[in-house]
Design an enzyme around this catalytic site. Sequence first.
Site, short mmCIF file in Angstrom:
data_model
loop_
_atom_site.label_atom_id
_atom_site.label_comp_id
_atom_site.label_asym_id
_atom_site.label_seq_id
_atom_site.Cartn_x
_atom_site.Cartn_y
_atom_site.Cartn_z
CE1 TYR A 125 -5.56 11.34 -10.55
CE2 TYR A 125 -5.72 13.05 -12.24
CZ TYR A 125 -5.23 11.83 -11.81
OH TYR A 125 -4.41 11.10 -12.63
CE LYS B 4 -1.77 11.43 -10.27
NZ LYS B 4 -0.76 10.37 -10.12
CG ASP C 221 -1.78 1.23 1.33
OD1 ASP C 221 -1.61 2.16 0.50
OD2 ASP C 221 -2.65 1.27 2.22
CB SER D 140 -2.21 13.91 -14.06
OG SER D 140 -3.33 14.16 -14.88
N1 LIG Z 1 -5.09 6.82 -17.28
C1 LIG Z 1 -4.89 8.12 -17.45
O1 LIG Z 1 -5.49 8.73 -18.36
C2 LIG Z 1 -3.92 8.87 -16.60
C3 LIG Z 1 -3.66 10.20 -16.91
C4 LIG Z 1 -2.77 10.92 -16.11
C5 LIG Z 1 -2.15 10.31 -15.05
N2 LIG Z 1 -2.44 9.01 -14.75
C6 LIG Z 1 -1.77 8.43 -13.58
O2 LIG Z 1 -1.10 7.25 -13.98
C7 LIG Z 1 -0.99 6.37 -12.86
C8 LIG Z 1 -1.45 4.97 -13.26
O3 LIG Z 1 -2.83 5.04 -13.58
P1 LIG Z 1 -3.55 4.02 -14.59
O4 LIG Z 1 -4.32 4.84 -15.53
O5 LIG Z 1 -2.58 3.02 -15.08
O6 LIG Z 1 -4.61 3.37 -13.59
P2 LIG Z 1 -4.96 1.87 -13.18
O7 LIG Z 1 -6.16 1.99 -12.32
O8 LIG Z 1 -5.01 1.00 -14.40
O9 LIG Z 1 -3.68 1.43 -12.31
C9 LIG Z 1 -3.42 1.97 -11.05
C10 LIG Z 1 -2.86 0.87 -10.17
O10 LIG Z 1 -2.55 1.48 -8.89
C11 LIG Z 1 -2.93 0.55 -7.87
N3 LIG Z 1 -3.16 1.26 -6.61
C12 LIG Z 1 -4.17 2.11 -6.29
N4 LIG Z 1 -4.04 2.52 -5.03
C13 LIG Z 1 -2.94 1.92 -4.52
C14 LIG Z 1 -2.28 1.93 -3.27
N5 LIG Z 1 -2.77 2.64 -2.24
N6 LIG Z 1 -1.17 1.19 -3.11
C15 LIG Z 1 -0.67 0.46 -4.14
N7 LIG Z 1 -1.25 0.39 -5.36
C16 LIG Z 1 -2.37 1.10 -5.53
C17 LIG Z 1 -4.19 -0.10 -8.41
O11 LIG Z 1 -4.46 -1.34 -7.75
C18 LIG Z 1 -3.86 -0.26 -9.89
O12 LIG Z 1 -3.26 -1.52 -10.16
C19 LIG Z 1 -1.82 7.00 -11.74
O13 LIG Z 1 -0.97 7.70 -10.85
C20 LIG Z 1 -2.70 7.98 -12.49
O14 LIG Z 1 -3.15 9.04 -11.68
C21 LIG Z 1 -3.31 8.27 -15.51
#
Ligand SMILES: NC(=O)c1ccc[n+]([C@@H]2O[C@H](COP(=O)([O-])OP(=O)(O)OC[C@H]3O[C@@H](n4cnc5c(N)ncnc54)[C@H](O)[C@@H]3O)[C@@H](O)[C@H]2O)c1
Length: 254
Positions: free
Chosen positions: A154, A158, A61, A141
Amino acid sequence: MSQRLQDKVALITGAASGIGEACARLFVAEGARVVMTDLNVAAGERIAAELGDRARFIEHDVSAPEAWAVVISSIQAHEGGLHVLVNNAGILMPGTIEQTSLEQWHTLMRVNADSAFLGCQAALPLMKTHGEGGSIVNISSIAALAARDDYMAYGASKGAVAALTRSVAVHCRKQKYRIRCNSVHPDGVLTAMTRAAYPKDMDDALFTIDSDPMNRACRPEDVAQGVLYLAADESRAVNGIELRIDSGQFIMSI
Ligand SMILES: NC(=O)c1ccc[n+]([C@@H]2O[C@H](COP(=O)([O-])OP(=O)(O)OC[C@H]3O[C@@H](n4cnc5c(N)ncnc54)[C@H](O)[C@@H]3O)[C@@H](O)[C@H]2O)c1
């Protein structure tokens, strides 16, 4: 030809899904030994097993300080050092300034911002010891750079990650640690996170993304390529930058 992360040990958080999973797959293909962490044990263990001997999964976590100590000492014991940290795990929650509760604000700050702080702080001592330098990549982000009224907390979380990144970059440079710290700013990546938040947009994007590379959405693999660049030694002169991976969406919105 040598691989871009040959002989490097990398820790990737949130590696059981989306961008983190894509980074883990690419890093292993580029010769790294990858420690994948996540709350999602079933998916994390399945992906690590698929990736073979050079991937290892640890339940973690990222918002819990004591959990970071466990992960770092496990890496010290098993891999013997750490070259790359990708602070990627995160959550998304909607809400304007008028809709967001203090509890929701704290949850987003804990998982998205505390985690990057804790990760940098926990990893630095181990990264410093081998003297080979290192790279920290914090996944921020576009929401840190452009106003999103509907994802206020959010975006704030970020924004904290981006500011933290700059401070860590300057600190490590002043201390001559040879450790760099950069942030990555994706927008609209097709993952479980965005699918849950924008089901209609993501369905539309799926149809156009491969025929139009400048379509607004991108794939996790597109982000992983940017993370790989920042992790590898070829970006050795790049420190404290904000790498946007957004098909130009940010500059269209300003
Ligand atoms: N998808 C997008 O469009 C986007 C855009 C900008 C930034 N992001 C950032 O990219 C990163 C990855 O996001 P994603 O889109 O791959 O999402 P996702 O939901 O596919 O993956 C996120 C992962 O983080 C894990 N997670 C969540 N809380 C947790 C915790 N407390 N401890 C450990 N693991 C934890 C989840 O179980 C999941 O496997 C994030 O930080 C997100 O904010 C995503």
